[in-house]
Scaffold this motif. Sequence first.
Motif, short mmCIF file in Angstrom:
data_model
loop_
_atom_site.label_atom_id
_atom_site.label_comp_id
_atom_site.label_asym_id
_atom_site.label_seq_id
_atom_site.Cartn_x
_atom_site.Cartn_y
_atom_site.Cartn_z
N CYS A 1 0.85 -1.19 0.00
CA CYS A 1 0.00 0.00 0.00
C CYS A 1 0.89 1.24 0.00
O CYS A 1 1.76 1.40 0.87
N ARG A 2 0.65 2.14 -0.95
CA ARG A 2 1.54 3.29 -1.14
C ARG A 2 0.79 4.61 -1.00
O ARG A 2 -0.34 4.76 -1.46
N ARG B 1 5.04 3.90 2.55
CA ARG B 1 4.46 2.67 2.02
C ARG B 1 4.46 1.63 3.12
O ARG B 1 5.22 1.72 4.09
N SER C 1 -4.53 4.77 0.53
CA SER C 1 -3.36 4.34 -0.24
C SER C 1 -3.73 3.86 -1.63
O SER C 1 -4.91 3.62 -1.93
N ASP D 1 0.35 -0.89 -5.75
CA ASP D 1 1.62 -0.57 -6.40
C ASP D 1 1.44 -0.28 -7.89
O ASP D 1 2.03 0.65 -8.45
N TYR E 1 -0.16 3.14 -8.30
CA TYR E 1 0.83 4.18 -7.96
C TYR E 1 1.80 4.41 -9.13
O TYR E 1 2.10 5.55 -9.50
#
Length: 557
Positions: A465-466, A474, A533, A536, A539
Amino acid sequence: MEISKLANPELGLPNSTFLRSPLMTDSYQLTMCYAYWKGGIHLKKASFELFFRKCPFQGEYTIFAGLSNVLKFLNGFRFQESDVEFLKTIIPHAEPEFFDFVRSIDASLLTVTAMKEGTMCFPSEPLLRVEGPLAVAQLVETTLLNIVGYPTLVATNASRIRLAAGKDKSLLEFGLRRAQGPDGGMSASLYAVMGGFDKTSNVLAGQLYGLPLSGTHAHSFVMSFKGLDDVKNAFLKRNATASSTSSSEELVDLKKLVLEKKAQLKIDGTQEGELAAFISYASSFPDAFCALVDTYNTLKSGVLNFICVAIALVECGYPAGSVRLDSGDLAYLSKEAKKLFARYAEISGCAPLKSAKVVASNDINETTLNALNEQKHEIDIFGIGTNLVTCQSQPSLGCVYKLVSLEDFPRIKLSDEVAKTTIPGRKIGYRLFGADEKPLLDLLTQVTGDDGAHKVPKAGERVLCRHPFEESKRCFVVPSHVECLHELVWDHGKCPLKSLPSVEEIRAFVMRQLDNTRCDYLRQHCPTKYKVSLDDEFYTMMHQLLLECTPIPVLDI
């Protein structure tokens, strides 16, 4: 507009007549619509998302509200011939074919994905995703912002007041007379109850929305009585539950009985007109007697007069009732009132008097409630109006409606302020729960294609989770379970939901979420920031797009 002409007759129309017209919008929506049409891009597939950038009231959560009115608005969204004629005066140079296009517009061209009404939500998460032809999806922007922003703000305010008051207290919404117009008053009553209030004083809201009602009397009622001679017809039937050998049909002269109790208790010096008002009101509403006790002197007259009437009511088989404090030091007065209840309950042998309730009003807000808690008040019921319905500490939520995708290509809005840079692409949210079954964070994942394909986080599987904007922030999460935050609520003119939840069901949903959220996220001062978040893959896409859309400056030496 007739109900029979609606796409879904069971949904009906919003109660506000203003929301029944597509012209309740900003003029630039209409000028953009024409420019889209003129440029030949009006039918391009667009995705817009409605969200907010910052939680209100310096808090770290928000309660989403207004969805039922969104669906009702879409259900009746179409231009009448009178609307088209008016548009011709706004854009007089437009080609006739444009107005033919306008006549063809309705919400059957749109799909809407949304959070469930009452969902606890956070910044940057889409409350709604609206998809369809660019010009049409653009046209509904202002109305949707209006329908969602204020209800969400009021529901959040109400929930925060509920947290400050405590679960064991009753909350009454008293704000109609202070609200911003009739629409503001009606909306406030509805969404205050959704957010955690128990009842409203707004009679029309009770009729239209099925809300529980509560009302007592004002100072003018007390001031209407000069003395005991003004009491007329204060006769009461004994309640069948009274522990008396007399028949339940026996009529009791309440004034006579009250004066007997007053003499037995040796209570002297109270305001006679006030006592007369209390007797008259109690004879009219013996099952729900509430006396406003601060017209003359709260402790030396109002509370003592109430006690005389309450003891008489109990003897007739009715509840002791309650007092309402509307001025002064509420914490002190509530404690002193309870002491007087206890003292005269013992003197008179009237045990129910000890359980009489204290109601407080007088410009109460969340901060006041926290201060009263510190002073260990003994208030049972709060009546709150102005600070609830006007959301005095923050009068607007600041929702925005942004284009996130066009023809399935993500779109991003850049800004020198990071908070105003949008998260591109169609997205869906999931709430990830920890081992204690409390929410850990919300994860947004990208939706691709017409079939709504996206990565779904699964319980027991580790997911990266970023933070949307800060690369170093993260974490890995292995959720105990996962809940999807969005569902299809409008599908080309139809509502796929089997039924819309009732106000009581939404209120219960809100309360369950508050109960299941860590206290540090909910506290008034310096709450912990809740994480929203991206996965990946999402993001990576976002930051590639961000670099592609950011101009590279040329620096002159």
